[in-house]
Write a protein that holds these residues in place. Structure first.
Motif, PDB file in Angstrom:
ATOM      1  N   VAL A  48       0.626  -1.633   0.183  1.00 34.77           N
ATOM      2  CA  VAL A  48      -0.443   0.285   0.127  1.00 34.77           C
ATOM      3  C   VAL A  48       0.644   1.592  -0.156  1.00 34.77           C
ATOM      4  O   VAL A  48       0.545   2.653  -0.593  1.00 34.77           O
ATOM      5  N   VAL A  49       1.636   1.211   0.701  1.00 32.32           N
ATOM      6  CA  VAL A  49       2.714   2.666   0.974  1.00 32.32           C
ATOM      7  C   VAL A  49       3.569   2.625   0.145  1.00 32.32           C
ATOM      8  O   VAL A  49       3.940   4.048  -0.988  1.00 32.32           O
ATOM      9  N   GLY A  50       3.898   1.982  -1.319  1.00 30.29           N
ATOM     10  CA  GLY A  50       5.382   1.432  -1.465  1.00 30.29           C
ATOM     11  C   GLY A  50       4.424   1.867  -3.321  1.00 30.29           C
ATOM     12  O   GLY A  50       3.994   2.458  -4.352  1.00 30.29           O
ATOM     13  N   LEU A  51       2.835   1.128  -3.537  1.00 35.50           N
ATOM     14  CA  LEU A  51       2.553   1.463  -4.395  1.00 35.50           C
ATOM     15  C   LEU A  51       1.789   3.464  -4.387  1.00 35.50           C
ATOM     16  O   LEU A  51       2.418   3.817  -5.929  1.00 35.50           O
ATOM     17  N   ASP A  82      10.949   0.453  -8.700  1.00 28.81           N
ATOM     18  CA  ASP A  82      10.292  -0.069  -6.718  1.00 28.81           C
ATOM     19  C   ASP A  82       9.053  -0.682  -7.385  1.00 28.81           C
ATOM     20  O   ASP A  82       8.137  -1.126  -6.352  1.00 28.81           O
ATOM     21  N   LEU A  83       7.795  -0.441  -8.482  1.00 27.95           N
ATOM     22  CA  LEU A  83       6.428  -0.717  -8.685  1.00 27.95           C
ATOM     23  C   LEU A  83       6.664  -1.338  -8.973  1.00 27.95           C
ATOM     24  O   LEU A  83       5.296  -2.853  -7.855  1.00 27.95           O
ATOM     25  N   LEU A  84       7.880  -2.677  -9.824  1.00 24.77           N
ATOM     26  CA  LEU A  84       7.264  -3.691 -10.300  1.00 24.77           C
ATOM     27  C   LEU A  84       7.559  -4.754  -8.855  1.00 24.77           C
ATOM     28  O   LEU A  84       6.873  -6.214  -8.842  1.00 24.77           O
ATOM     29  N   LEU A  85       8.433  -4.501  -7.931  1.00 23.28           N
ATOM     30  CA  LEU A  85       9.064  -4.912  -6.873  1.00 23.28           C
ATOM     31  C   LEU A  85       7.500  -5.174  -6.226  1.00 23.28           C
ATOM     32  O   LEU A  85       7.211  -5.925  -5.290  1.00 23.28           O
ATOM     33  N   VAL A  86       6.602  -3.667  -5.864  1.00 17.36           N
ATOM     34  CA  VAL A  86       5.750  -3.189  -4.907  1.00 17.36           C
ATOM     35  C   VAL A  86       4.588  -4.025  -5.024  1.00 17.36           C
ATOM     36  O   VAL A  86       4.166  -4.872  -4.850  1.00 17.36           O
ATOM     37  N   CYS A  87       4.157  -4.251  -7.239  1.00 19.09           N
ATOM     38  CA  CYS A  87       3.603  -5.452  -7.470  1.00 19.09           C
ATOM     39  C   CYS A  87       3.728  -7.250  -7.170  1.00 19.09           C
ATOM     40  O   CYS A  87       2.315  -7.690  -7.437  1.00 19.09           O
ATOM     41  N   SER A  88       4.810  -7.047  -7.303  1.00 18.02           N
ATOM     42  CA  SER A  88       4.798  -8.639  -6.374  1.00 18.02           C
ATOM     43  C   SER A  88       4.069  -8.856  -5.025  1.00 18.02           C
ATOM     44  O   SER A  88       4.206 -10.087  -4.621  1.00 18.02           O
ATOM     45  N   LEU A  89       4.282  -7.934  -4.218  1.00 20.80           N
ATOM     46  CA  LEU A  89       4.315  -8.375  -2.721  1.00 20.80           C
ATOM     47  C   LEU A  89       3.019  -9.110  -2.639  1.00 20.80           C
ATOM     48  O   LEU A  89       2.594  -9.402  -2.224  1.00 20.80           O
ATOM     49  N   PRO A  90       1.661  -8.534  -3.042  1.00 17.50           N
ATOM     50  CA  PRO A  90       0.268  -9.246  -2.616  1.00 17.50           C
ATOM     51  C   PRO A  90       0.345 -10.494  -2.650  1.00 17.50           C
ATOM     52  O   PRO A  90      -0.053 -11.684  -2.047  1.00 17.50           O
ATOM     53  N   PHE A  91       1.203 -11.084  -3.756  1.00 14.92           N
ATOM     54  CA  PHE A  91       1.197 -12.352  -4.345  1.00 14.92           C
ATOM     55  C   PHE A  91       1.991 -13.380  -3.005  1.00 14.92           C
ATOM     56  O   PHE A  91       1.746 -14.467  -3.231  1.00 14.92           O
ATOM     57  N   LEU A  92       3.428 -12.394  -2.817  1.00 13.79           N
ATOM     58  CA  LEU A  92       4.752 -13.035  -1.993  1.00 13.79           C
ATOM     59  C   LEU A  92       3.194 -13.172  -1.066  1.00 13.79           C
ATOM     60  O   LEU A  92       3.784 -13.762   0.855  1.00 13.79           O
ATOM     61  N   ALA A  93       2.486 -11.893   0.088  1.00 10.77           N
ATOM     62  CA  ALA A  93       2.277 -11.921   1.085  1.00 10.77           C
ATOM     63  C   ALA A  93       1.130 -13.807   1.145  1.00 10.77           C
ATOM     64  O   ALA A  93       0.999 -14.342   1.860  1.00 10.77           O
ATOM     65  N   HIS A  94       0.504 -13.522   0.325  1.00 15.39           N
ATOM     66  CA  HIS A  94      -0.643 -14.744   0.084  1.00 15.39           C
ATOM     67  C   HIS A  94       0.256 -15.923   0.052  1.00 15.39           C
ATOM     68  O   HIS A  94       0.161 -17.492   1.450  1.00 15.39           O
ATOM     69  N   GLN A  95       1.143 -15.788  -0.757  1.00 14.90           N
ATOM     70  CA  GLN A  95       1.972 -17.395  -0.491  1.00 14.90           C
ATOM     71  C   GLN A  95       3.026 -17.360   1.144  1.00 14.90           C
ATOM     72  O   GLN A  95       3.015 -18.513   1.614  1.00 14.90           O
ATOM     73  N   ALA A  96       3.610 -17.007   1.573  1.00  9.70           N
ATOM     74  CA  ALA A  96       4.051 -16.980   2.469  1.00  9.70           C
ATOM     75  C   ALA A  96       2.349 -17.277   3.984  1.00  9.70           C
ATOM     76  O   ALA A  96       3.062 -17.740   5.018  1.00  9.70           O
ATOM     77  N   ARG A  97       1.302 -17.142   3.624  1.00  8.97           N
ATOM     78  CA  ARG A  97       0.308 -17.582   4.225  1.00  8.97           C
ATOM     79  C   ARG A  97      -0.037 -18.817   4.255  1.00  8.97           C
ATOM     80  O   ARG A  97      -0.739 -19.738   5.088  1.00  8.97           O
ATOM     81  N   ASP A  98      -0.400 -18.938   2.559  1.00 11.58           N
ATOM     82  CA  ASP A  98      -0.605 -20.234   2.190  1.00 11.58           C
ATOM     83  C   ASP A  98       0.087 -20.999   1.022  1.00 11.58           C
ATOM     84  O   ASP A  98       0.469 -20.329   0.741  1.00 11.58           O
ATOM     85  N   GLN A  99      -0.373 -22.127   0.739  1.00 15.33           N
ATOM     86  CA  GLN A  99       0.062 -22.531  -0.894  1.00 15.33           C
ATOM     87  C   GLN A  99      -0.257 -21.789  -1.827  1.00 15.33           C
ATOM     88  O   GLN A  99      -0.775 -20.985  -2.280  1.00 15.33           O
ATOM     89  N   TRP A 100       0.600 -21.576  -2.406  1.00 22.37           N
ATOM     90  CA  TRP A 100       0.425 -20.983  -3.475  1.00 22.37           C
ATOM     91  C   TRP A 100      -0.092 -21.123  -4.360  1.00 22.37           C
ATOM     92  O   TRP A 100      -0.653 -22.926  -5.287  1.00 22.37           O
ATOM     93  N   ALA A 101      -1.013 -20.263  -5.250  1.00 21.20           N
ATOM     94  CA  ALA A 101      -2.077 -20.818  -5.513  1.00 21.20           C
ATOM     95  C   ALA A 101      -2.287 -20.744  -7.389  1.00 21.20           C
ATOM     96  O   ALA A 101      -3.683 -20.866  -8.037  1.00 21.20           O
ATOM     97  N   PHE A 102      -1.478 -19.829  -7.876  1.00 24.39           N
ATOM     98  CA  PHE A 102      -2.032 -19.343  -9.185  1.00 24.39           C
ATOM     99  C   PHE A 102      -0.911 -19.694 -10.498  1.00 24.39           C
ATOM    100  O   PHE A 102      -1.067 -18.696 -11.485  1.00 24.39           O
ATOM    101  N   GLY A 103      -0.908 -20.736  -9.764  1.00 26.36           N
ATOM    102  CA  GLY A 103      -0.166 -21.925 -11.413  1.00 26.36           C
ATOM    103  C   GLY A 103       1.063 -20.837 -11.552  1.00 26.36           C
ATOM    104  O   GLY A 103       2.015 -19.872 -11.469  1.00 26.36           O
ATOM    105  N   ASP A 104       1.854 -21.635 -12.384  1.00 23.45           N
ATOM    106  CA  ASP A 104       3.681 -22.219 -12.822  1.00 23.45           C
ATOM    107  C   ASP A 104       3.696 -20.501 -13.570  1.00 23.45           C
ATOM    108  O   ASP A 104       4.676 -19.744 -13.306  1.00 23.45           O
ATOM    109  N   HIS A 207      12.638  -1.116   1.180  1.00 21.36           N
ATOM    110  CA  HIS A 207      13.143  -0.132   0.662  1.00 21.36           C
ATOM    111  C   HIS A 207      12.885   0.533  -0.911  1.00 21.36           C
ATOM    112  O   HIS A 207      11.955   1.947  -1.284  1.00 21.36           O
ATOM    113  N   SER A 208      11.392  -0.324  -1.242  1.00 23.48           N
ATOM    114  CA  SER A 208      10.697   0.378  -2.144  1.00 23.48           C
ATOM    115  C   SER A 208       9.608   1.319  -2.127  1.00 23.48           C
ATOM    116  O   SER A 208       8.902   2.268  -2.440  1.00 23.48           O
ATOM    117  N   CYS A 209       9.169   0.800  -0.449  1.00 23.18           N
ATOM    118  CA  CYS A 209       8.176   2.343  -0.372  1.00 23.18           C
ATOM    119  C   CYS A 209       9.618   3.553   0.571  1.00 23.18           C
ATOM    120  O   CYS A 209       8.113   4.786   1.326  1.00 23.18           O
TER     121      CYS A 209
END
Length: 250
Positions: A48-51, A82-104, A207-209
């Motif tokens: 949120v802050v970085g975006l 920095d925006l490219l890095l930031v856009c990957s964070l929601p997926f990493l947040a989900h993956q840190a909590r649960d199994q990766w469910a978005f495909g290869d 660093h991105s934010c």
């Protein structure tokens, strides 16, 4: 999916791996998901802050500064990285909590955005530093009382913050490499390294934010253009935000 190893897109709550214990006998090492309690919250906050911050930087540079120098071009591209890095964070947040469910395919896209943003950030920070070094006689500048010191202070602080954010993660990655080379071989050390990688990676993502905050509080020209654009903006939110931004002295 793990940006540190770029391996399988699936994770489990506990991982098991054959390992040698301190006595040298074969054993099975259990790896718990240490970051499951704090990484999703931290990554979501950084997103949120970085975006918002980097979109604000793009707005100021494109409509306020209008790319008048090489430093402006570098700051623009650094914000995009920095925006490219930031856009990957929601997926990493989900993956840190649960199994990766978005495909290869999505795993490769997220990893691609992460690595492109990471290496482009390094490139443009180095390019910006070289440009400022060539543009200003540096050693003499640091020993004068001239107001031109402001032109290099921002670059030096950006470089220093980048180093402080990414150096811990690089050090943890070094120990991970020693583990893969079997230089370090114990279950306890392996768990410590994995926890260190998760914590230092979260620090690195901060660093991105941080760059937009540095531009506002350190970069006087950026701050002037931001205040000018906010004064012209019709929205009331911008005018309220203007009161929170420090004004220039003198």
């Amino acid at each position: 999916m793990d940006v540190t190893t770029a391996s399988s897109p699936e994770t489990t709550e506990f991982e098991y791996e054959p390992y040698d214990n301190e006595s040298g006998a074969g054993n099975v090492c259990e790896y718990g998901q240490h970051g499951i309690s704090f990484l999703p919250v931290i990554y979501s906050l950084f997103f949120v802050v970085g975006l918002l911050g980097n979109v604000l930087v793009l707005w100021v540079i494109i409509f306020g500064v209008k790319l008048r120098s090489m430093s402006d071009v570098c700051l623009l591209n650094l914000a995009i990285a920095d925006l490219l890095l930031v856009c990957s964070l929601p997926f990493l947040a989900h993956q840190a909590r649960d199994q990766w469910a978005f495909g290869d395919a999505m795993c490769k896209m997220v990893l691609g955005a992460y690595h492109i943003g990471f290496y482009c950030g390094i490139f443009f920070i180095i390019l910006m530093s070289i440009d400022r070094y060539l543009a200003i006689i540096i050693w003499k500048l640091l020993h004068t009382q001239s107001s031109k010191k402001q032109s290099i202070r921002l670059v030096l602080i950006v470089v220093a913050v980048y180093f402080c954010c990414w150096m811990p993660y690089s050090l943890a990655s070094f120990f991970r490499a020693l583990e893969l080379l079997k230089v370090l071989h114990s279950c306890r050390i392996s768990n410590d390294i994995r926890l260190a990688l998760q914590v230092t990676q979260a620090i690195a993502y901060s660093h991105s934010c941080l760059n937009p905050i540095l531009y506002v509080f350190v970069g006087e020209r950026f701050r002037k253009n931001l205040l000018r654009l906010m004064s012209r903006a019709p929205c009331r939110v911008c005018r309220v935000m203007k009161t929170l931004i420090p004004s220039d002295r003198g």
